[in-house]
Design a protein around this motif. Structure first.
Motif, short mmCIF file in Angstrom:
data_model
loop_
_atom_site.label_atom_id
_atom_site.label_comp_id
_atom_site.label_asym_id
_atom_site.label_seq_id
_atom_site.Cartn_x
_atom_site.Cartn_y
_atom_site.Cartn_z
N GLY A 63 0.78 -1.23 0.00
CA GLY A 63 0.00 0.00 0.00
C GLY A 63 0.81 1.27 0.00
O GLY A 63 0.27 2.35 0.27
N LEU A 64 2.11 1.20 -0.32
CA LEU A 64 2.99 2.38 -0.30
C LEU A 64 3.54 2.65 -1.70
O LEU A 64 3.59 1.77 -2.56
CB LEU A 64 4.15 2.17 0.68
CG LEU A 64 3.79 1.89 2.13
CD1 LEU A 64 5.05 1.63 2.95
CD2 LEU A 64 2.98 3.02 2.73
N ILE A 215 -4.54 7.50 -2.21
CA ILE A 215 -5.19 8.44 -1.30
C ILE A 215 -4.90 9.85 -1.79
O ILE A 215 -3.95 10.08 -2.54
CB ILE A 215 -4.73 8.27 0.16
CG1 ILE A 215 -3.23 8.59 0.29
CG2 ILE A 215 -5.04 6.88 0.68
CD1 ILE A 215 -2.76 8.67 1.72
N GLN A 216 -5.69 10.81 -1.36
CA GLN A 216 -5.52 12.18 -1.81
C GLN A 216 -4.31 12.82 -1.12
O GLN A 216 -4.17 12.73 0.10
CB GLN A 216 -6.78 13.00 -1.52
CG GLN A 216 -7.97 12.60 -2.36
CD GLN A 216 -9.11 13.60 -2.27
OE1 GLN A 216 -8.93 14.69 -1.76
NE2 GLN A 216 -10.26 13.22 -2.78
N ILE A 266 -4.25 12.05 -6.61
CA ILE A 266 -4.18 10.67 -6.14
C ILE A 266 -3.10 9.95 -6.93
O ILE A 266 -3.11 9.97 -8.16
CB ILE A 266 -5.53 9.94 -6.31
CG1 ILE A 266 -6.61 10.63 -5.47
CG2 ILE A 266 -5.41 8.48 -5.90
CD1 ILE A 266 -7.99 10.00 -5.63
N LEU A 267 -2.16 9.34 -6.22
CA LEU A 267 -1.11 8.54 -6.86
C LEU A 267 -1.69 7.14 -7.08
O LEU A 267 -1.72 6.31 -6.17
CB LEU A 267 0.14 8.49 -5.99
CG LEU A 267 0.71 9.85 -5.56
CD1 LEU A 267 1.96 9.65 -4.71
CD2 LEU A 267 1.03 10.71 -6.77
N VAL A 268 -2.15 6.89 -8.29
CA VAL A 268 -2.88 5.66 -8.60
C VAL A 268 -1.91 4.56 -8.97
O VAL A 268 -1.00 4.76 -9.79
CB VAL A 268 -3.88 5.90 -9.75
CG1 VAL A 268 -4.64 4.63 -10.08
CG2 VAL A 268 -4.84 7.02 -9.39
N THR A 269 -2.09 3.39 -8.35
CA THR A 269 -1.32 2.19 -8.67
C THR A 269 -2.27 1.04 -8.95
O THR A 269 -3.49 1.17 -8.77
CB THR A 269 -0.37 1.81 -7.52
OG1 THR A 269 -1.16 1.57 -6.34
CG2 THR A 269 0.62 2.94 -7.24
#
Length: 312
Positions: A63-64, A215-216, A266-269
């Protein structure tokens, strides 16, 4: 009775010879562009194979965000527009250069700008690599207020870095006149960015903590201390793909001195491949663990035993 199309090149009235010459020149230009492969219908396959090629985002099981991860920067405009009443849609940061350069080099080439695209599909122009600028090895988590580079994909992406500079009358955003954002081939102090925690009341507590994915957050430019921004729906730019939003570096603050929706990112992965289950005895301070097949079978058996006891 006079028809609607009375005066045509076939009718010898007025400048009929000039009309014939113009029609012949248009046909010659069309045939010449077709031979050289300059027609839009001929350029589109090149763009689809290189610039719009599908990209797989990095799968993060913890999750990072890590250095070397392939991510998308998405601004969630739809959820905010319902509250404020604005028409700006959800968009993602996308690279854009002229269609001739993309077709000639089969990749993104300078001069290259960025826009807010409505197409949320991860491809070459909408995916970026988190790159270290202070020597942090690849695979280490990205931390809040830690400088980093945002780089395009190798090959078709052109290996370009996201850059911004101070406002200038000769170098600024086209419509809003804010700080311009562009992609350059050489990294420098102008290409350094950092992630700031979303809640301004807790930013000092989260300094140098690992950045969570999906997350924002606030994306801040290190040199100018201004935030990456998606302008409102009134500032649309016509590109080779569609009408897209203008991207600039400008901090929008509300009455509470907090960033407005234009600066939310948001950093989308990619989601993890295995299901992550938290055991009942796991506390908030302990990390998540991946569920194995044995663990899932044990949980299923426990649920069946509970159901049988309730029936009895």
């Amino acid at each position: 009775m006079i028809g609607k199309n009375t005066y045509q090149p076939s009718v010898r009235i007025a400048n009929w010879f000039e009309d014939l010459q113009l029609e012949e020149s248009n046909v010659k230009d069309f045939l010449l562009k077709k031979e050289n492969g300059q027609l839009l219908m001929q350029k589109r396959p090149i763009v689809n194979e290189n610039i719009l090629k599908r990209v797989d985002l990095t799968v993060v099981n913890d999750g990072l965000i890590h250095f070397g991860d392939i991510i998308q920067l998405t601004c969630p405009g739809e959820e905010v527009s319902k509250i404020i009443g604005r028409s700006r849609q959800c968009s993602t940061l996308a690279a854009h250069c002229s269609l001739d350069l993309m077709c000639q080099n089969a990749k993104l080439t300078e001069p290259c700008t960025v826009t807010g695209s409505h197409d949320l599909t991860p491809n070459v122009r909408t995916s970026f690599i988190v790159t270290s600028c202070d020597g942090t090895p690849t695979g280490q988590p990205l931390r809040y207020i830690q400088p980093f580079y945002l780089k395009t994909m190798d090959g078709s992406g052109g290996n370009l870095f996201l850059e911004s500079d101070k406002f200038d009358f000769m170098k600024c955003a086209y419509q809003t006149r804010h700080q311009e954002v562009r992609l350059v081939s050489n990294p420098s102090y102008l290409t350094e960015w950092r992630i700031v925690y979303f809640n301004p009341l807790l930013r000092m507590e989260y300094e140098f903590m690992p950045v969570s994915a999906n997350i924002q957050v606030i994306v801040n430019h290190v040199y100018t201390n201004q935030n990456l921004c998606v302008e409102d729906g009134a500032t649309l730019i016509r590109t080779a793909f569609s009408m897209e939003y203008e991207i600039s570096v400008h901090t929008y603050l509300n009455s509470h001195k907090a960033e407005e929706h234009n600066n939310h990112w948001i950093l989308v992965t990619a989601p993890p491949g295995k299901e992550i289950i938290m055991p009942p005895h796991l506390t908030d301070d302990m990390p998540f663990q991946e569920a194995s097949e044995e663990t899932s079978e044990e949980l299923t058996m426990e649920k069946n035993d509970c159901v049988c006891e309730k029936d009895n």
